[in-house]
Design an enzyme around this catalytic site. Structure first.
Site, mmCIF file in Angstrom:
data_model
loop_
_atom_site.group_PDB
_atom_site.id
_atom_site.type_symbol
_atom_site.label_atom_id
_atom_site.label_comp_id
_atom_site.label_asym_id
_atom_site.label_seq_id
_atom_site.Cartn_x
_atom_site.Cartn_y
_atom_site.Cartn_z
ATOM 1 N N CYS A 2 -1.927 11.488 -2.519
ATOM 2 C CA CYS A 2 -2.156 12.801 -1.920
ATOM 3 C C CYS A 2 -0.848 13.587 -1.975
ATOM 4 C CB CYS A 2 -2.619 12.651 -0.469
ATOM 5 S SG CYS A 2 -4.109 11.626 -0.253
ATOM 6 N N ARG A 50 -5.398 16.320 0.294
ATOM 7 C CA ARG A 50 -6.016 15.008 0.133
ATOM 8 C C ARG A 50 -6.704 14.793 -1.202
ATOM 9 N NH1 ARG A 50 -11.197 11.987 2.740
ATOM 10 N NH2 ARG A 50 -10.421 9.869 2.428
ATOM 11 N N LEU A 51 -6.440 13.614 -1.790
ATOM 12 C CA LEU A 51 -7.222 13.073 -2.891
ATOM 13 C C LEU A 51 -7.977 11.880 -2.325
ATOM 14 C CD1 LEU A 51 -7.912 13.073 -5.946
ATOM 15 C CD2 LEU A 51 -6.014 11.457 -6.251
ATOM 16 N N ALA A 52 -9.288 11.996 -2.182
ATOM 17 C CA ALA A 52 -10.084 10.984 -1.502
ATOM 18 C C ALA A 52 -10.488 9.869 -2.463
ATOM 19 C CB ALA A 52 -11.329 11.629 -0.892
ATOM 20 N N ASN A 75 0.707 9.418 1.704
ATOM 21 C CA ASN A 75 0.397 9.543 0.288
ATOM 22 C C ASN A 75 0.432 8.139 -0.282
ATOM 23 O OD1 ASN A 75 0.314 10.162 -2.498
ATOM 24 N ND2 ASN A 75 2.539 10.363 -2.556
ATOM 25 N N GLY A 76 -0.725 7.597 -0.672
ATOM 26 C CA GLY A 76 -0.712 6.259 -1.244
ATOM 27 C C GLY A 76 -1.902 5.424 -0.861
ATOM 28 N N ASP A 99 -7.759 3.518 4.493
ATOM 29 C CA ASP A 99 -6.866 2.365 4.445
ATOM 30 C C ASP A 99 -5.526 2.659 5.111
ATOM 31 O OD1 ASP A 99 -6.875 4.077 1.975
ATOM 32 O OD2 ASP A 99 -4.982 3.040 1.633
ATOM 33 N N THR A 333 13.861 11.500 -22.145
ATOM 34 C CA THR A 333 12.874 10.437 -22.328
ATOM 35 C C THR A 333 11.632 10.662 -21.490
ATOM 36 O OG1 THR A 333 14.702 8.891 -22.701
ATOM 37 C CG2 THR A 333 12.542 7.944 -22.264
ATOM 38 N N ARG A 336 9.459 13.575 -22.930
ATOM 39 C CA ARG A 336 8.785 13.158 -24.162
ATOM 40 C C ARG A 336 7.522 12.344 -23.857
ATOM 41 N NH1 ARG A 336 13.672 10.638 -27.870
ATOM 42 N NH2 ARG A 336 14.598 12.600 -28.645
#
Length: 563
Positions: A2, A50-52, A75-76, A99, A333, A336
């Site tokens: 998130c 939020r990314l659910a 986030n995680g 979680d 790096t 790229r």
């Protein structure tokens, strides 16, 4: 994953600053397009994008406990959250299936000591309202991103964000939050919580190699990362690392689909649909590139539903400026390799996938880069692996996180599992050293651990030629023309005079090639503030090992062209 944004001890009118905070949080909404949340307590503010993926129906953040005395933004993913819930002593009322909610209940019982017990990838900011205290922490290796900043106009105020872009307008001092550390406002100190046995790179381990333990540790690491309630897949380059992750994930997905997975496994989430019935794999490359060919062979062998994307040089060139904006770096790096990953992530997200497994970390842990062939002895080899793992948050972890999260796609990296690291980083480094004259390729022990050729009854994990395929750095494997084109464009864009006077323009990290100059100029257009460069770390090849200045794998003398 998130996006989190927080301000502790803001010294101004909070009623008006709330809108400012929402604007700053919106800058990282690409990380969490599913929902936004904001909580204000006194002169503190916590915002979340939020990314659910787990607790989809009920895990909106910021999370707030029963009496609103603890506010939490995370986030995680916490892979052992079910086990941790069971270990709580108090009668806590869980309000979500997230979680992450267990974090604030563990804090209530253990203080900051609880961080040691988390198994996952995470960055979090926790506000203890009663103690007027803020705690921030980042996972052991820095798989997730986190920054903190300060403003000389408002001493005593501290800002936190998942990305630099939410802080550069507010702060004149910005640092990358160090992995494996925790910040406590009561002490105003950032201290290390992660202290593994292998952290001292000058201490050379001598633990005998056990192929079975190594193989089973990676299988466990993959299994726990399949915790999800949304469709997931695997990034598949056709190289050793991603192919092994795909092979293990395919076996585990088949167990889940057939109902043979262990229902008591704390690493498996039981609360929703876990995946599509079959594993999907994703690869990208220029037409005819070695990665596309190899990935196709692996997918056919494993039986995944494979998605292959061919990009053009112009499409990639057009994306470079946006890639630098999202990555917040000018490292050659990293840029790229990130550009094809950025393009692929957009394609994946368009299919409705929110999580992918990826192979980052193996080359650092096992000395897989071709320049490791030049290590003078096993001690130097080991010290370099420890250094590379410690710095992953500045390179491959940063790339994997920000290239994917630019489109709201989460990447999980089994090779950086804490338990696996404890085993792999303590193996006698003589076992990891490579010498092709003696038949020992880079990452020999990883290949051997999954080589079933001596057992005709065993189901092969991978085709033999893939298992023993030469290392190709991602930026090379997608097609050799990609790096060559970047060099050509920089030659046309940057004059000899500009490069010769680069030291007059930049004192820190002065570019020494036209390609580096081009990236630094783009970075400055996005992030002109001087504070923005403090968190940038460039990868510089080991000149003392005889390595060329160009970090490409193709520049190494042991490289054999694939086409």
């Amino acid at each position: 994953m998130c996006g989190i944004f927080g301000v502790f001890n803001y010294q101004g009118d909070m009623s008006s600053y709330r809108q400012r905070a929402l604007y700053l949080s919106k800058k990282i909404r690409h990380r969490g397009p599913d929902w936004s949340g904001c909580v204000v307590k006194g002169n503190h503010i916590m915002a979340h994008e939020r990314l659910a993926i787990v607790g989809v129906d009920s895990g909106a953040q910021p999370l707030v406990n029963e009496d609103e005395s603890i506010i939490l933004c995370v986030n995680g993913e916490i892979y052992n959250h079910r086990h941790l819930r069971a270990q709580l002593k108090g009668d806590h009322k869980f309000q979500t299936h997230s979680d992450c909610e267990v974090i604030m209940h563990m804090y209530a019982e253990m203080g900051t000591d609880f961080i040691q017990h988390l198994d996952g990838m995470f960055s979090f900011v926790l506000l203890d309202v009663k103690r007027n205290r803020i705690i921030a922490a980042r996972d052991a290796i820095g798989i997730t991103t986190l920054y903190y900043g300060w403003s000389s106009k408002m001493p005593g105020t501290i800002y936190f964000s998942s990305e630099l872009k939410s802080l550069n307008e507010e702060c004149d001092k910005i640092l990358a939050f160090p992995p494996g550390h925790v910040y406590d406002s009561e002490t105003e100190q950032t201290t290390r919580w992660f202290n593994p046995t292998w952290w001292d790179g000058d201490k050379i381990p001598n633990t005998p190699l056990d192929y079975t333990v190594l193989r089973e540790s990676l299988e466990t690491a993959v299994r726990k990362r399949l915790m999800a309630e949304v469709p997931y897949g695997v990034l598949l380059s056709g190289g050793l690392d991603s192919s092994l992750i795909a092979a293990i994930a395919q076996r585990e997905t088949e167990k889940i689909a057939s109902g043979k997975a262990n229902a008591d496994d704390d690493n498996l989430d039981e609360s929703g649909p876990r995946s599509w019935p079959k594993l999907h794999s994703f690869s990208i490359g220029l037409a005819g590139s070695p990665d596309l060919v190899a990935a196709r062979e692996v997918a056919n062998h494993l039986g995944t539903i494979h998605h292959e994307y061919v990009f053009t040089l112009q499409e990639a060139l057009d994306a470079v400026a946006d890639v630098i904006y999202h990555l917040e770096t000018y490292d050659v790096t990293t840029i790229r390799a990130s550009t094809p990953m950025y393009l692929l992530s957009r394609k994946i997200k368009a299919l409705g996938v929110k999580m992918v497994l990826s192979g980052e970390g193996a080359d650092e842990v096992f000395g897989g880069y071709l320049y490791f062939h030049s290590a003078p002895d096993k001690a130097a080899f080991h010290t370099e692996t420890v250094t590379r793992v410690k710095n992953l948050h500045t390179s491959d972890c940063l790339r994997a996180n920000k290239s994917t999260m630019a489109w709201g796609l989460e990447a999980r990296v089994p090779f950086l599992d804490k338990a696996l690291l404890e085993i792999a980083m303590n193996i006698d480094p003589q076992e990891k050293t490579c010498d092709r004259s003696k038949g020992r390729m880079e990452k020999y022990i990883v290949r051997k651990a999954f080589d079933t050729s001596d057992d005709p009854t065993a189901k092969p994990y991978l085709p033999h030629n893939i298992l023993w395929r030469q290392k190709e750095q991602f930026s090379d494997g997608v097609g050799y023309g990609w790096i060559d084109k970047l060099k050509d464009v920089s030659e046309e864009t940057v004059t000899d005079e500009q490069l010769s006077k680069a030291h007059e323009k930049w004192q820190k990290d002065c570019p020494t090639t036209k390609e580096a100059y081009m990236y630094r100029t783009i970075f400055d257009s996005w992030y002109p503030q001087e504070a923005c460069t403090a968190s940038v770390v460039r990868w510089i090849p080991r000149a003392d090992w005889g390595c060329p200045e160009d970090p490409s794998g193709r520049a190494q003398k042991v490289h054999a062209s694939a086409y």
